[in-house]
Design a protein around this motif. Structure first.
Motif, PDB file in Angstrom:
ATOM      1  N   VAL A  43       0.782  -1.159   0.043  1.00  0.00           N
ATOM      2  CA  VAL A  43       0.149   0.032  -0.145  1.00  0.00           C
ATOM      3  C   VAL A  43       0.995   1.173  -0.129  1.00  0.00           C
ATOM      4  CG1 VAL A  43      -1.881   1.454   1.414  1.00  0.00           C
ATOM      5  CG2 VAL A  43      -1.803  -1.190   1.395  1.00  0.00           C
ATOM      6  N   GLY A  44       0.604   2.081  -0.672  1.00  0.00           N
ATOM      7  CA  GLY A  44       1.283   3.520  -0.785  1.00  0.00           C
ATOM      8  C   GLY A  44       0.346   4.685  -0.754  1.00  0.00           C
ATOM      9  N   ASP A  45       0.509   5.626  -0.004  1.00  0.00           N
ATOM     10  CA  ASP A  45      -0.500   6.857   0.049  1.00  0.00           C
ATOM     11  C   ASP A  45       0.572   7.881   0.078  1.00  0.00           C
ATOM     12  OD1 ASP A  45      -3.030   5.446   0.256  1.00  0.00           O
ATOM     13  OD2 ASP A  45      -2.460   4.709   2.161  1.00  0.00           O
ATOM     14  N   LEU A  46       0.143   9.111  -0.309  1.00  0.00           N
ATOM     15  CA  LEU A  46       0.979  10.158  -0.137  1.00  0.00           C
ATOM     16  C   LEU A  46       0.043  11.133   0.388  1.00  0.00           C
ATOM     17  CD1 LEU A  46       2.350   9.966  -3.826  1.00  0.00           C
ATOM     18  CD2 LEU A  46       3.780   9.899  -1.681  1.00  0.00           C
ATOM     19  N   TRP A  47       0.576  12.416   1.107  1.00  0.00           N
ATOM     20  CA  TRP A  47       0.084  13.374   1.445  1.00  0.00           C
ATOM     21  C   TRP A  47       0.680  14.937   1.243  1.00  0.00           C
ATOM     22  CZ3 TRP A  47      -4.387  11.618   4.015  1.00  0.00           C
ATOM     23  CH2 TRP A  47      -4.378  10.174   4.391  1.00  0.00           C
ATOM     24  N   PHE A  48      -0.549  15.845   1.080  1.00  0.00           N
ATOM     25  CA  PHE A  48      -0.024  17.153   0.649  1.00  0.00           C
ATOM     26  C   PHE A  48      -0.956  18.097   1.280  1.00  0.00           C
ATOM     27  CE2 PHE A  48       0.636  14.133  -2.799  1.00  0.00           C
ATOM     28  CZ  PHE A  48       1.984  14.426  -3.127  1.00  0.00           C
ATOM     29  N   PHE A  49      -0.392  19.118   1.702  1.00  0.00           N
ATOM     30  CA  PHE A  49      -1.443  20.451   2.174  1.00  0.00           C
ATOM     31  C   PHE A  49      -1.695  21.254   0.713  1.00  0.00           C
ATOM     32  CE2 PHE A  49       0.306  20.504   6.731  1.00  0.00           C
ATOM     33  CZ  PHE A  49      -0.629  19.603   7.064  1.00  0.00           C
ATOM     34  N   GLU A  59     -10.646  20.073  -9.375  1.00  0.00           N
ATOM     35  CA  GLU A  59     -10.183  19.583 -10.539  1.00  0.00           C
ATOM     36  C   GLU A  59     -10.254  17.909  -9.937  1.00  0.00           C
ATOM     37  OE1 GLU A  59      -7.771  23.014 -12.620  1.00  0.00           O
ATOM     38  OE2 GLU A  59      -6.617  21.162 -11.575  1.00  0.00           O
ATOM     39  N   ILE A  60      -9.616  17.677  -8.637  1.00  0.00           N
ATOM     40  CA  ILE A  60     -10.017  16.139  -8.532  1.00  0.00           C
ATOM     41  C   ILE A  60     -11.303  15.793  -7.863  1.00  0.00           C
ATOM     42  CG2 ILE A  60      -7.256  15.946  -7.930  1.00  0.00           C
ATOM     43  CD1 ILE A  60      -7.965  16.489  -4.782  1.00  0.00           C
ATOM     44  N   ALA A  85      -6.827  10.608  -6.025  1.00  0.00           N
ATOM     45  CA  ALA A  85      -6.834  11.732  -5.236  1.00  0.00           C
ATOM     46  C   ALA A  85      -8.093  12.163  -4.375  1.00  0.00           C
ATOM     47  CB  ALA A  85      -6.132  12.858  -5.486  1.00  0.00           C
ATOM     48  N   THR A  86      -7.989  12.585  -3.118  1.00  0.00           N
ATOM     49  CA  THR A  86      -9.134  13.286  -2.470  1.00  0.00           C
ATOM     50  C   THR A  86      -8.820  14.536  -1.622  1.00  0.00           C
ATOM     51  OG1 THR A  86      -9.184  11.561  -0.805  1.00  0.00           O
ATOM     52  CG2 THR A  86     -10.751  11.105  -2.447  1.00  0.00           C
ATOM     53  N   ALA A  87      -9.480  15.462  -1.490  1.00  0.00           N
ATOM     54  CA  ALA A  87      -9.145  16.500  -0.565  1.00  0.00           C
ATOM     55  C   ALA A  87     -10.057  16.446   0.531  1.00  0.00           C
ATOM     56  CB  ALA A  87      -9.423  17.655  -1.273  1.00  0.00           C
ATOM     57  N   THR A  88      -9.444  16.591   1.717  1.00  0.00           N
ATOM     58  CA  THR A  88     -10.406  16.511   3.012  1.00  0.00           C
ATOM     59  C   THR A  88      -9.762  17.410   4.000  1.00  0.00           C
ATOM     60  OG1 THR A  88      -8.927  14.893   4.187  1.00  0.00           O
ATOM     61  CG2 THR A  88     -10.935  14.032   2.660  1.00  0.00           C
ATOM     62  N   ARG A  89     -10.657  17.647   5.081  1.00  0.00           N
ATOM     63  CA  ARG A  89     -10.058  18.503   6.282  1.00  0.00           C
ATOM     64  C   ARG A  89     -10.104  17.638   7.264  1.00  0.00           C
ATOM     65  NH1 ARG A  89      -8.034  22.671   8.399  1.00  0.00           N
ATOM     66  NH2 ARG A  89      -8.885  23.722  10.054  1.00  0.00           N
ATOM     67  N   THR A 114      -9.062  27.200   5.513  1.00  0.00           N
ATOM     68  CA  THR A 114      -8.881  26.716   4.171  1.00  0.00           C
ATOM     69  C   THR A 114      -7.934  25.692   3.961  1.00  0.00           C
ATOM     70  OG1 THR A 114      -6.944  28.411   3.654  1.00  0.00           O
ATOM     71  CG2 THR A 114      -8.963  29.140   3.218  1.00  0.00           C
ATOM     72  N   LEU A 115      -7.090  25.253   5.297  1.00  0.00           N
ATOM     73  CA  LEU A 115      -6.241  24.211   5.112  1.00  0.00           C
ATOM     74  C   LEU A 115      -6.801  22.716   4.738  1.00  0.00           C
ATOM     75  CD1 LEU A 115      -3.469  23.079   5.500  1.00  0.00           C
ATOM     76  CD2 LEU A 115      -3.778  23.253   8.194  1.00  0.00           C
ATOM     77  N   THR A 116      -6.420  22.351   3.751  1.00  0.00           N
ATOM     78  CA  THR A 116      -6.979  20.886   3.354  1.00  0.00           C
ATOM     79  C   THR A 116      -5.805  19.906   3.055  1.00  0.00           C
ATOM     80  OG1 THR A 116      -8.759  22.004   2.137  1.00  0.00           O
ATOM     81  CG2 THR A 116      -8.575  19.958   1.433  1.00  0.00           C
TER      82      THR A 116
END
Length: 171
Positions: A43-49, A59-60, A85-89, A114-116
């Motif tokens: 399993v591989g997951d990447l994380w970004f702000f 777009e995602i 990708a998904t964007a979440t809080r 706004t931090l996601t």
């Protein structure tokens, strides 16, 4: 290639080019700092702000398929990662990833509305890792020319972590 090899290849690359598809179907890339890579077996997951006002969030939401390109030209290493990708809080994740330097983009800190977090589930990755010595490369090129062969500058391998349908359905 294993997910641990992938982590090793990208850990020192501070910024990836994050590619999405915009509303007109055009492909867009922009720089994004990788904050973490979860590297568990298979399993591989990447994380970004990002900001929830960023076009990439919309777009995602429309098309979750993304690509990340990592380049370390000094060491002749290049990695392409495809995923969803998904964007979440996700406040728990935000707290884990937060560093004081992020305040430059999110002045209210962890409480910035706004931090996601962008979460990318890796489906496939491919890397190219060539010898970093110019002499080794020059010798390999000369040898290929003399023998009438194609120059193979180093390792190239793919890693398939998930099937596309599995990644899409796990959302």
């Amino acid at each position: 290639m294993s997910i641990l090899k992938l982590r090793e290849l990208i850990k020192d690359v501070k910024v990836a080019m994050f590619t999405t598809t915009d509303h007109d179907g055009l492909i867009r890339s922009r720089p994004l700092q990788t904050l973490d890579i979860d590297a568990q077996e298979g399993v591989g997951d990447l994380w970004f702000f990002t900001s929830n006002k960023s076009p990439k969030v919309d777009e995602i939401a429309d098309d979750q398929h993304v690509n990340l390109s990592y380049a370390d030209p000094v060491h002749h290493r290049f990695v392409s990662v495809s995923g969803t990708a998904t964007a979440t809080r996700d406040l728990e994740r935000i707290r884990r990833l937060w560093k004081p330097v992020h305040k430059a983009w999110f002045p209210e800190g962890i409480d910035d509305p706004t931090l996601t977090v962008i979460h990318v589930r890796i489906i496939q990755a491919e890397y190219w890792d060539a010898p970093s010595s110019g002499i080794v490369n020059a010798f390999g090129i000369a040898k290929a020319i003399m023998l009438g062969e194609t120059y193979e500058p180093g390792e190239n391998e793919k890693l398939r972590l998930r099937e596309l349908a599995d990644a899409d359905s796990s959302r």
